[in-house]
Design an enzyme around this catalytic site. Structure first.
Site, PDB file in Angstrom:
ATOM      1  N   GLU A 140     -50.226  11.207 111.924  1.00  0.00           N
ATOM      2  CA  GLU A 140     -49.362  11.257 110.726  1.00  0.00           C
ATOM      3  C   GLU A 140     -48.570   9.916 110.535  1.00  0.00           C
ATOM      4  O   GLU A 140     -47.898   9.574 111.474  1.00  0.00           O
ATOM      5  CB  GLU A 140     -48.423  12.387 110.485  1.00  0.00           C
ATOM      6  CG  GLU A 140     -47.917  12.331 108.949  1.00  0.00           C
ATOM      7  CD  GLU A 140     -46.871  13.629 108.746  1.00  0.00           C
ATOM      8  OE1 GLU A 140     -47.289  14.414 108.438  1.00  0.00           O
ATOM      9  OE2 GLU A 140     -45.618  13.370 109.362  1.00  0.00           O
ATOM     10  N   GLU A 155     -30.188  13.705 106.685  1.00  0.00           N
ATOM     11  CA  GLU A 155     -30.540  15.153 106.510  1.00  0.00           C
ATOM     12  C   GLU A 155     -30.938  16.063 107.669  1.00  0.00           C
ATOM     13  O   GLU A 155     -30.538  17.025 107.807  1.00  0.00           O
ATOM     14  CB  GLU A 155     -31.543  15.364 105.316  1.00  0.00           C
ATOM     15  CG  GLU A 155     -31.562  16.405 104.696  1.00  0.00           C
ATOM     16  CD  GLU A 155     -32.948  17.227 104.944  1.00  0.00           C
ATOM     17  OE1 GLU A 155     -33.088  18.397 104.334  1.00  0.00           O
ATOM     18  OE2 GLU A 155     -33.494  16.707 105.677  1.00  0.00           O
TER      19      GLU A 155
END
Lengths: 208, 208, 208, 208
Positions: A140, A155
């Site tokens: 990926e 985050e």
């Protein structure tokens, strides 16, 4: 699965991450040597930890046989850009390469995730060569701006503290921060485009 | 040729050297992780300097058009082995790979050069990917033992001092040293084979 | 001792190995940049594995309290030279440095071990800086020629196969090979000295 | 000054940058191994180019004799943090170290430059060891958040296009973007503090 088998499974993924990080860094260097603006600012990579693979298999109900096909981010590469427009340029560089084949693209840049997460994801097929011969694996590639990366880094570190159960009002504040970041990226791109228009017009006048 | 054009010419060769060194180092690591003896002990690489390329072109009367075809060692990789027998094992690993194609093999191990130089050379064709797309280049892989490398390192550093004009009596002494090194390699291999025979026989007895 | 405590113990040793390898590699580079012959040809380093530390503690009857003082090679650095004479030059470079203090020197070059092992060992005191502040640790520097390293690499790999119990007749063959290596080093140095005398005499004549 | 002298001058600075980058990366690793939050997210370094040194000397009217004392950023290290509060934590880690001495601190975090630039700068004295012995040099450490780095990276790349003569209305837009970034950093820190308060209160309740 015992540790020795895990290690053997991960060998081609480690190799792929090393090769991909090196290749994209070289692309950045090639831009600089040719005096071109590089849409690539930073490259990092990692092999998913065994624990994270197991969690994903459980969560998504993936069997051992499907492991290599369905956990598509065992090999993960992240490319950081300066400007919003660079994301598409990098994606196009990847699509044109003959040493990797794009299987799927997920556009979380224009279609932000609910959390506020933005990135462009590409799943590629990539050939590695081990002692057992040639092996094609999935990897990926995440493409994002410096600003999107700032948000995602923070985050992630907060999610980690809450182990995934962040209270809704905090999640809302993070999501609002993601909006500000989008505006920042837009503003920075606009300033940059004005800079480049000015340059081109100067160039044009000096050629008259 | 001006410096900018040289740089552009050398880009895919630099990339190839980096990729090849990484791939052979990974092969060494893969042997260790699978608890196998690694025929690869050390890997190094270099891109030939512009000066050395120019010298070779002049000496061998190579034109600019033939440069990339006839100077086969612009990209050079060296693989060092512990034992004489490892050389053939490494060569076989290379022949079996699908990511490089062997164009030529030069056996200076059994056919020593007059100077005393010993190494196994393979010329390969290797595909790299640059901003201009896919480009196949030639690279030279030298395979030799630690002892052959000891000799070659020192001979190179002495040739450098004499700028290639070493007096005959010194050259003769170096060449005799090369013979001693061949005997050393043979003796070390023989000790090793005896060790392995003994191990196998112990293993055989414990299985009875 | 549990694994977390081991890791904490080893942190300054890992740091020291990284720093020392980098510093000696930089010394090699500095010689080249100043167009001087570098007595350093190669530098490697490693932190001793927990298993090897435990074995040494048992064999030498070392208690936990004495661990860091008596296991002097937890941090180990190896410097490889081309010529016999370079060993003393490297040792002298180390003695003169202000960022490490030599505690002890063991000359296994002129006083070969019974096995045939040759190397010059220096035990140094070296200051590292961790989250807990400054910490002085011991490190071992081994200095040897390419030829001595050839012998030691192979001997180590054969000892490993026999787990330390090599039959006497094989040990004898290895020890004889060590003698040949000493002669090789001497011959190479002699050729080199002749080269340098010739150079100096040429230089002298061209200055007349 | 000719190129050979420049190279010699820069040798200890190159060494210092390599050592400092390695030491701060190791500090990050040490936090992780001890399961502590690391205030250091990324470390990079560079030696100032000869051209940039010459420009600075001209602009600030610095003579050759004063070069090493007054050009304080020949060796430059940049430390990137996730959160605003981490900047002070990193500065404190540096002040406590015994292997570097802080000469000066410039707080462009609370006292932003007119352009919108924010970073915490520390000038340190650092001892390196070269072939000529011990040499103390100055180095500049810049500490900033990911968000401040986002702004500085883009501003630098736009300044480069205008060669320092950016039109005032663009400069104003950049400076306004810097304000948004400050608000973002504040918001992210506030979310994080709320997360940590919640954790502590949960911890407190589970201990009752």
């Amino acid at each position: 699965m015992e540790i020795r088998l895990w290690r053997e499974l991960l060998i081609p993924y480690e190799l792929a991450v090393k090769e991909l990080v090196m290749k994209f860094n070289q692309l950045k260097k090639e831009h600089k040597e040719k005096d071109l603006y590089s849409p690539i600012e930073q490259v990092t990579g990692r092999v998913k930890s065994i624990n994270s693979i197991l969690e994903k298999m459980q969560k998504k109900n993936i069997s051992w046989d499907e492991l290599e096909e369905k956990v598509e981010d065992i090999a993960g590469v992240r490319i950081i850009c300066q400007f919003y427009e660079d994301i598409e340029k990098v994606a196009e560089l990847i699509r044109r390469r003959s040493d990797m084949q794009v299987l799927e693209e997920k556009d979380y840049v224009t279609h932000m995730k609910e959390s506020g997460y933005r990135s462009y994801h590409m799943i590629i097929l990539y050939a590695t060569e081990t002692l057992n011969g040639r092996k094609e694996i999935r990897a990926e590639i995440q493409i994002r701006t410096l600003a999107m990366n700032f948000w995602a880094t923070i985050e992630h570190s907060l999610q980690y503290k809450y182990k995934g159960n962040m209270p809704p009002h905090l999640a809302k504040r993070l999501s609002r921060a993601a909006d500000s970041i989008l505006q920042l990226d837009a503003e920075m791109s606009s300033v940059r485009n004005e800079v480049m228009d000015a340059q081109n017009s100067m160039l044009h006048q000096s050629n008259l």
